[in-house]
Design a protein around this motif. Structure first.
Motif, PDB file in Angstrom:
ATOM      1  N   THR A   1       0.828  -1.192   0.000  1.00 57.92           N
ATOM      2  CA  THR A   1       0.000   0.000   0.000  1.00 57.92           C
ATOM      3  C   THR A   1       0.873   1.256   0.000  1.00 57.92           C
ATOM      4  O   THR A   1       0.577   2.235  -0.670  1.00 57.92           O
ATOM      5  N   GLU A   2       1.963   1.144   0.734  1.00 59.75           N
ATOM      6  CA  GLU A   2       2.828   2.305   0.892  1.00 59.75           C
ATOM      7  C   GLU A   2       3.653   2.600  -0.360  1.00 59.75           C
ATOM      8  O   GLU A   2       3.719   3.726  -0.835  1.00 59.75           O
ATOM      9  N   ARG A   3       4.247   1.528  -0.921  1.00 59.14           N
ATOM     10  CA  ARG A   3       5.178   1.768  -2.027  1.00 59.14           C
ATOM     11  C   ARG A   3       4.746   1.114  -3.328  1.00 59.14           C
ATOM     12  O   ARG A   3       5.493   1.144  -4.314  1.00 59.14           O
ATOM     13  N   GLY A   4       3.560   0.536  -3.351  1.00 63.19           N
ATOM     14  CA  GLY A   4       3.090  -0.122  -4.569  1.00 63.19           C
ATOM     15  C   GLY A   4       3.584  -1.552  -4.658  1.00 63.19           C
ATOM     16  O   GLY A   4       4.659  -1.891  -4.168  1.00 63.19           O
ATOM     17  N   PHE A   5       2.762  -2.365  -5.300  1.00 65.91           N
ATOM     18  CA  PHE A   5       3.062  -3.792  -5.397  1.00 65.91           C
ATOM     19  C   PHE A   5       4.427  -4.037  -6.036  1.00 65.91           C
ATOM     20  O   PHE A   5       5.214  -4.845  -5.553  1.00 65.91           O
TER      21      PHE A   5
END
Lengths: 234, 234
Positions: free
Chosen positions: B51-55
């Motif tokens: 969620t924070e840095r993308g999958f």
DNA sequence: CAGGCTTCTGCCACTCAGTGGCATAACTGT
DNA sequence: ACAGTTATGCCACTGAGTGGCAGAAGCCTG
């Protein structure tokens, strides 16, 4: 070396190759024609190799040098290993979208009928001779290869969204707050998937017409499927 | 280091961790409990990081040493990077299958009603407090990450097939020659997907009840979606 | 609680899909 | 025939996923 074929010499089902055969695409710039040829060679050889040794039994490097193309080029033509093997189905759905862009609905016709009509129209456009065989092999592979199945479903989903966009634009349907357009589309897709599965399971070399009639039957069964009753075995 | 957490110290939403909290799973052998803890830590931390840095912005190695687990162990717990992020949804569908295995249909009830009931039942079983939040984050990720979307659809398809098996076994339905059971199931799935999409798009922290009522509305809209008419814009 | 037995874990080396960069070859239009 | 565009090949690199083996941890007897 087995199924080797340079982009020029197609592998399995080529586009009647030589001479002034191709009708519309004939006068394309050379560059485009080459691209198409490599593309088709890749699809054909990929289906050959995958069918023979399984999707996972063939590496991209093998495929690439069977077609005599660099891996880099492969990825400029297709987005993934799965992609090349799903090309036949994608061809159909692309045609479906074009059809949807063009058609005018009958007065008072239902949305499902419209969509269904577009799909038949798309099916009719798959004139290329080897198409049925290609789809068949592609589907059979998809059934035994999870990652291909997943890729196919994802593509299907993208296409649905694109179709909804068209519906919103052309027919002023509310595709945001109203679930019905999406549901109608999903129903059609479900019916098509059923028909396709049946068709793929059939022995011999099924025809487009058979696929179309399977679809017709499945769509006809939808209302019934909603009222189907169940009783426990017990 | 950021979202670090050993398998013991959960990351975000843990299972009321300490004390004699867990009711049924309490008396499991230590080994099993550990496995569960790692599993949950992996899911939690994965959702945090993704969620924070993308999958794609998080590598498995990073995830693994955030949870302090070897990559080898990760792959014994989940089948892929996508898998860990889709766990919340899978939990639901697993419950759905169990529900389907147990329920007895009302006399004269329709198949769709039965399936729908099972899904509500499954939803009711998602008692774990953080479930809604987990699904939410998982779905939002899936929407922006094609490979996760694909994985989800594939899982959904597998579940459908499993459900059809149950229908055949328990209710003597013909799931081979008759398209109707499959269609009914696909219709339900379509309705659920719609509901889920709406639910996911909502701001704030939606509840299970909202999801259930969204589903109810979508299912109710199905008959209408079949008769919806269209007129060209022109 | 000591012992062996089973099962899980970590580590290491490996394969293969997919990408970015850059030099070069191939088509294009004039 | 020449400059300009565009596809291609090559090379090095990241990151997912797997197989194998050695050792640790939980398990089950006596």
């Amino acid at each position: 070396m087995t199924t080797a074929s340079s982009p020029a010499t197609e592998s399995t089902e080529s586009t009647a190759s030589t001479g002034a055969a191709a009708p519309a695409e004939a006068r394309l710039p050379l560059r485009e024609r080459k691209k198409r040829r490599t593309r088709q060679a890749l699809v054909g050889t990929a289906l050959d190799l995958f069918t023979e040794r399984g999707f996972d039994g063939v590496t991209l490097d093998e495929l690439c040098d069977a077609v005599d193309v660099s891996k880099r080029t492969f990825f400029r033509t297709f987005t993934s290993k799965e992609d090349v093997a799903m090309e036949p189905t994608q061809e159909l759905w692309t045609a479906f979208l074009e059809e949807l862009e063009r058609r005018r609905p009958e007065r008072g016709g239902t949305l499902v009928e419209l969509l269904e009509g577009c799909l038949y129209g798309a099916l009719d456009r798959m004139t290329d001779d080897g198409w049925a065989r290609r789809v068949l092999r592609s589907r059979r592979l998809a059934e035994e290869t999870p990652s291909m199945g997943a890729h196919g479903l994802a593509f299907c989903d993208r296409t649905s969204r694109a179709a909804l966009d068209v519906l919103r634009r052309r027919f002023r349907l509310d595709t945001a707050g109203d679930p019905r357009p999406r549901l109608a589309l999903d129903v059609l897709v479900a019916a098509f998937h059923w028909a396709l599965a049946e068709w793929t399971a059939q022995p011999g070399s099924p025809t487009r017409a058979q696929l179309a009639s399977g679809l017709r039957a499945a769509v006809a069964a939808v209302p019934d499927s909603l009222t189907l009753t169940v009783t426990a075995r017990d």
